[in-house]
Design a protein around this motif. Structure first.
Motif, PDB file in Angstrom:
ATOM      1  N   ALA A   1       8.004  21.789  -3.293  1.00  0.00           N
ATOM      2  CA  ALA A   1       8.547  20.345  -4.004  1.00  0.00           C
ATOM      3  C   ALA A   1      10.171  20.543  -3.697  1.00  0.00           C
ATOM      4  O   ALA A   1      10.733  19.521  -3.322  1.00  0.00           O
ATOM      5  N   ALA A   2      10.759  21.715  -3.821  1.00  0.00           N
ATOM      6  CA  ALA A   2      12.230  21.886  -3.543  1.00  0.00           C
ATOM      7  C   ALA A   2      12.245  21.776  -2.105  1.00  0.00           C
ATOM      8  O   ALA A   2      13.353  21.020  -1.793  1.00  0.00           O
ATOM      9  N   ARG A   3      11.562  22.298  -1.152  1.00  0.00           N
ATOM     10  CA  ARG A   3      11.824  22.218   0.299  1.00  0.00           C
ATOM     11  C   ARG A   3      11.584  20.784   0.575  1.00  0.00           C
ATOM     12  O   ARG A   3      12.361  20.169   1.358  1.00  0.00           O
ATOM     13  N   GLU A   4      10.741  20.120   0.337  1.00  0.00           N
ATOM     14  CA  GLU A   4      10.573  18.647   0.459  1.00  0.00           C
ATOM     15  C   GLU A   4      11.752  17.822   0.034  1.00  0.00           C
ATOM     16  O   GLU A   4      12.171  17.079   0.713  1.00  0.00           O
ATOM     17  N   CYS A   5      12.188  18.034  -1.232  1.00  0.00           N
ATOM     18  CA  CYS A   5      13.385  17.615  -1.937  1.00  0.00           C
ATOM     19  C   CYS A   5      14.393  17.744  -0.890  1.00  0.00           C
ATOM     20  O   CYS A   5      15.325  16.742  -0.494  1.00  0.00           O
ATOM     21  N   ALA A   6      14.520  19.056  -0.486  1.00  0.00           N
ATOM     22  CA  ALA A   6      15.806  19.526   0.366  1.00  0.00           C
ATOM     23  C   ALA A   6      15.728  18.758   1.767  1.00  0.00           C
ATOM     24  O   ALA A   6      16.774  18.249   2.333  1.00  0.00           O
ATOM     25  N   GLU A   7      14.474  18.745   2.186  1.00  0.00           N
ATOM     26  CA  GLU A   7      14.366  17.904   3.673  1.00  0.00           C
ATOM     27  C   GLU A   7      14.664  16.499   3.492  1.00  0.00           C
ATOM     28  O   GLU A   7      15.359  15.952   4.432  1.00  0.00           O
ATOM     29  N   LEU A   8      14.295  15.604   2.525  1.00  0.00           N
ATOM     30  CA  LEU A   8      14.469  14.556   2.264  1.00  0.00           C
ATOM     31  C   LEU A   8      16.102  14.194   2.046  1.00  0.00           C
ATOM     32  O   LEU A   8      16.985  13.467   2.523  1.00  0.00           O
ATOM     33  N   ASP A   9      16.869  15.377   1.392  1.00  0.00           N
ATOM     34  CA  ASP A   9      18.362  14.995   0.870  1.00  0.00           C
ATOM     35  C   ASP A   9      18.900  15.483   2.526  1.00  0.00           C
ATOM     36  O   ASP A   9      20.036  14.722   2.743  1.00  0.00           O
ATOM     37  N   VAL A  10      18.625  16.353   3.195  1.00  0.00           N
ATOM     38  CA  VAL A  10      19.199  16.594   4.642  1.00  0.00           C
ATOM     39  C   VAL A  10      18.743  15.419   5.575  1.00  0.00           C
ATOM     40  O   VAL A  10      19.973  14.755   6.295  1.00  0.00           O
ATOM     41  N   ALA A  11      17.758  14.748   5.391  1.00  0.00           N
ATOM     42  CA  ALA A  11      17.538  13.525   6.301  1.00  0.00           C
ATOM     43  C   ALA A  11      18.459  12.327   5.994  1.00  0.00           C
ATOM     44  O   ALA A  11      19.129  11.711   6.479  1.00  0.00           O
TER      45      ALA A  11
ATOM     46  N   GLU B   1       2.272  32.360  -9.694  1.00  0.00           N
ATOM     47  CA  GLU B   1       2.538  32.362  -8.305  1.00  0.00           C
ATOM     48  C   GLU B   1       2.177  30.917  -7.583  1.00  0.00           C
ATOM     49  O   GLU B   1       3.004  30.415  -7.074  1.00  0.00           O
ATOM     50  N   ALA B   2       1.225  30.554  -8.093  1.00  0.00           N
ATOM     51  CA  ALA B   2       0.853  28.877  -7.698  1.00  0.00           C
ATOM     52  C   ALA B   2       1.672  27.968  -7.947  1.00  0.00           C
ATOM     53  O   ALA B   2       2.251  27.043  -7.266  1.00  0.00           O
ATOM     54  N   GLU B   3       2.096  28.107  -9.459  1.00  0.00           N
ATOM     55  CA  GLU B   3       3.107  26.934  -9.752  1.00  0.00           C
ATOM     56  C   GLU B   3       4.453  27.226  -9.132  1.00  0.00           C
ATOM     57  O   GLU B   3       5.303  26.404  -8.840  1.00  0.00           O
ATOM     58  N   VAL B   4       5.060  28.469  -8.818  1.00  0.00           N
ATOM     59  CA  VAL B   4       6.180  28.836  -8.167  1.00  0.00           C
ATOM     60  C   VAL B   4       6.074  28.269  -6.669  1.00  0.00           C
ATOM     61  O   VAL B   4       7.146  27.734  -6.095  1.00  0.00           O
ATOM     62  N   THR B   5       4.881  28.521  -5.946  1.00  0.00           N
ATOM     63  CA  THR B   5       4.728  28.219  -4.627  1.00  0.00           C
ATOM     64  C   THR B   5       4.766  26.487  -4.697  1.00  0.00           C
ATOM     65  O   THR B   5       5.341  26.036  -3.919  1.00  0.00           O
ATOM     66  N   ARG B   6       4.096  25.871  -5.636  1.00  0.00           N
ATOM     67  CA  ARG B   6       4.450  24.363  -5.927  1.00  0.00           C
ATOM     68  C   ARG B   6       5.762  23.863  -6.044  1.00  0.00           C
ATOM     69  O   ARG B   6       6.295  23.084  -5.275  1.00  0.00           O
ATOM     70  N   GLN B   7       6.556  24.650  -6.950  1.00  0.00           N
ATOM     71  CA  GLN B   7       7.810  24.198  -7.030  1.00  0.00           C
ATOM     72  C   GLN B   7       8.725  24.589  -5.761  1.00  0.00           C
ATOM     73  O   GLN B   7       9.658  23.535  -5.463  1.00  0.00           O
TER      74      GLN B   7
END
Length: 115
Positions: free
Chosen positions: A30-40, A21-27
């Motif tokens: 990270a995916a949200r952060e990457c998506a936010e950067l892509d959107v920006a 669960e912790a690893e999936v939460t980190r992933q």
């Protein structure tokens, strides 16, 4: 080792679930952060593209305006030249008619009227 512990990792199934669960939460984070950067990045690029289109459209519009203005200027020169020629022709014709009228007037005054 107890039966509740995993032989490979030495963790209990509950600890393995928590770790997963912790690893999936980190992933996910990270995916949200990457998506936010892509959107920006996409927003910035779209603003740049729109700005370039505005500049390009403005440039093309100005070029088209200059082209139309130049054509209108050429047309105006042609019209002015034609008007000047017509004015000269009318002036010459008026002078000829004036000469003829003066000759007739002189003849009438002198009594030399042609019948």
């Amino acid at each position: 080792m107890t039966a509740s512990q995993n032989i490979d990792t030495g963790l209990s199934p509950l600890d393995q679930i928590r770790q997963t669960e912790a690893e999936v939460t980190r992933q996910i984070a990270a995916a949200r952060e990457c998506a936010e950067l892509d959107v920006a990045k996409a927003e910035t690029q779209s603003k740049e593209i729109i700005s370039e289109f505005h500049k390009s459209g403005q440039f093309e519009g100005q070029a088209r305006y200059r082209e139309i203005f130049s054509k209108a200027e050429e047309d105006a020169h042609v019209i002015i030249a034609l008007a000047n020629k017509q004015a000269e022709d009318l002036h010459r014709k008026g002078n000829r008619l004036l000469d003829t009228a003066m000759c007739l007037a002189v003849n009438i005054i002198l009594g030399e009227e042609d019948e």
